[in-house]
Enzyme design. Structure first.
Site, mmCIF file in Angstrom:
data_model
loop_
_atom_site.group_PDB
_atom_site.id
_atom_site.type_symbol
_atom_site.label_atom_id
_atom_site.label_comp_id
_atom_site.label_asym_id
_atom_site.label_seq_id
_atom_site.Cartn_x
_atom_site.Cartn_y
_atom_site.Cartn_z
ATOM 1 C CE1 TYR A 26 -17.186 11.625 -15.829
ATOM 2 C CE2 TYR A 26 -16.009 11.695 -13.747
ATOM 3 C CZ TYR A 26 -16.746 10.999 -14.682
ATOM 4 O OH TYR A 26 -17.060 9.692 -14.466
ATOM 5 N NE ARG A 67 -2.802 0.443 3.402
ATOM 6 C CZ ARG A 67 -2.048 0.666 4.492
ATOM 7 N NH1 ARG A 67 -1.316 1.754 4.591
ATOM 8 N NH2 ARG A 67 -2.027 -0.209 5.471
ATOM 9 C CG ASP A 86 -9.650 16.019 -14.924
ATOM 10 O OD1 ASP A 86 -8.949 15.418 -15.769
ATOM 11 O OD2 ASP A 86 -10.678 15.530 -14.426
ATOM 12 C CE LYS A 129 -12.552 7.722 -18.786
ATOM 13 N NZ LYS A 129 -12.543 8.275 -17.488
HETATM 14 C C1 LIG Z 1 -12.344 14.398 -17.148
HETATM 15 C C2 LIG Z 1 -12.475 13.234 -16.208
HETATM 16 N N1 LIG Z 1 -11.948 13.323 -14.973
HETATM 17 C C3 LIG Z 1 -12.048 12.298 -14.099
HETATM 18 C C4 LIG Z 1 -12.722 11.133 -14.408
HETATM 19 C C5 LIG Z 1 -12.849 10.048 -13.377
HETATM 20 O O1 LIG Z 1 -11.969 9.010 -13.639
HETATM 21 P P1 LIG Z 1 -12.243 7.459 -13.290
HETATM 22 O O2 LIG Z 1 -13.443 7.044 -14.083
HETATM 23 O O3 LIG Z 1 -10.970 6.787 -13.699
HETATM 24 O O4 LIG Z 1 -12.508 7.388 -11.821
HETATM 25 C C6 LIG Z 1 -13.264 11.003 -15.682
HETATM 26 C C7 LIG Z 1 -13.986 9.762 -16.053
HETATM 27 O O5 LIG Z 1 -14.712 9.719 -17.031
HETATM 28 C C8 LIG Z 1 -13.143 12.077 -16.603
HETATM 29 O O6 LIG Z 1 -13.670 12.010 -17.841
#
Ligand SMILES: Cc1ncc(COP(=O)(O)O)c(C=O)c1O
Length: 379
Positions: A102, A49, A174, A199
């Site tokens: 998001y 961890r 992000d 992604k």
């Molecule tokens: C722009 C963005 N940030 C964060 C996330 C969250 O990531 P995760 O689905 O890996 O938890 C997503 C998921 O679609 C996203 O599109």
């Protein structure tokens, strides 16, 4: 070592294995490590961890490609976000978020963190005066997504860094949609980069993961403490898959961009399409800023159609090569209806998305096949 992006993606943190010469970091499927006498750790590893060599390789590579001091890998993008927010905020603090964040990020703020006493305000990040007005003495972070999911709005990272820093807040970006290949927020003044590595970084729709990369070693250390204390770490198999994806990020992103540009051309000329949202278009309100801070404009394209929600849903249902599904950033093209799918959690909120919107994650298949499928789906 050379500093080129692809060189870093392939080599940073990924020295050949000292025991065997294996050129790829092994999957260390292990929870604990033999100590040479009490406290005699070999290479600092104690318990997985806290740290695991496969995860360390990924974390070092991520830090290198984002130009940061410290990288940390998590079980998902949202696990990374949660760890970050519970490190920089405590009850009574406040965060400014994009008014088209998001949906999952919005849900984390509105349904989880708010109940623990962290307040937030959604603000249009293109309006710097609105951001300035929203920042209060208790604001600890300004949260940026650029381009945004799913409306592909663009925010000026350098300008927002100045606004946040003037008020003693950290600027979080992000960077999931752009990926570190297209945009490097830390070099523009951001303090922390967030990724859903699920992604583009992973890139093959076969792993869920998240990452944080910091500009300062100090914030990196605080986050590493919380990563261990809270425990939402990436497992070694996931770290290994993500690292494998990262190696080809540059070549994949170039093809994603090439194909997206052709898809945009097709959409622009289609009578059923009323608006194409893509930062590469000169008429896009964020085009100039995007051109300044991005290498190219990415593989995500959204568009609005005549006929409202029903028509948008029908197009999604008719597509075949564009697979109907959530997520994005993989080699295969995906299509979705944000209002009913990825952004359903924002329904009825200020972040609700238009019902006639379709989102494409343009993959790296043969572009003529993608264009044929899309033409068929549009009817
Ligand atoms: C722009 C963005 N940030 C964060 C996330 C969250 O990531 P995760 O689905 O890996 O938890 C997503 C998921 O679609 C996203 O599109």
């Amino acid at each position: 070592m050379n500093e080129g992006f692809e060189t870093l993606a392939i080599h940073a943190g990924q020295e050949a294995d000292p025991h065997t010469g294996a050129v790829v970091p092994p999957i260390y499927a292990v929870s604990t490590y033999k100590q040479d006498g009490v406290g005699g750790l070999r290479a600092g590893y104690e318990y997985s961890r806290s740290a695991n060599p496969t995860r360390t390789a990924l974390e070092e590579a991520l830090a290198a490609v984002e130009g940061g001091a410290r990288g940390l890998a998590f079980a998902s993008g949202l696990a990374a976000e949660d760890t970050l927010l519970r490190t920089v905020c405590k009850p009574g603090d406040h965060v400014v978020i994009p008014d088209d964040a998001y949906g999952g990020t919005y849900r984390l703020f509105s349904r989880v963190l708010q109940e623990w006493g962290v307040s937030f305000d959604p603000v249009p990040l293109g309006d710097l005066d609105a951001v300035r007005a929203a920042v209060r003495p208790e604001t600890k972070a300004v949260w940026v997504e650029t381009p945004t999911n799913p409306l592909l709005n663009v925010a000026d990272i350098a300008a927002l860094a100045d606004v946040a820093h003037d008020r003693g807040a950290v600027l979080v970006v992000d960077n999931t949609f752009a990926s570190p290949y297209l945009q490097q927020p830390l070099s523009l003044g951001a303090d922390v980069v967030v990724h859903s590595t699920t992604k583009y970084v992973g890139g093959h729709s076969d792993v869920v993961g998240g990452a944080l990369v910091t500009r300062s070693a100090d914030l990196g250390e605080r986050l590493a403490y919380h990563q261990n204390a809270m425990g939402a770490v990436a497992g070694p198999f996931d770290a290994w898959l993500t690292l494998r994806g990262l190696k080809t990020l540059g070549v994949r992103m170039d093809r994603h961009c090439d194909n997206a540009e052709r898809v945009v051309d097709l959409l622009l000329s289609h009578p059923k399409v009323v608006q194409v949202l893509y930062p590469g278009l000169p008429e896009h309100p964020g085009h100039e800023v995007a051109a300044k801070q991005m290498r190219r404009f990415g593989g995500m394209v959204s568009f609005r159609v005549e006929g409202g929600e029903e028509a948008a849903v029908e197009i999604c249902n008719r597509a075949e090569l564009f697979t109907l599904g959530e997520s994005l950033g993989g080699v295969e093209s995906l299509i979705e209806h944000p209002g009913r799918m990825t952004h359903a959690s924002a329904a009825g909120s200020p972040l609700e998305v238009p019902a006639d919107l379709v989102r494409l994650s343009v993959g790296i298949e043969t572009v003529d096949d993608l264009l044929a499928d899309l033409s068929e789906a549009l009817g």
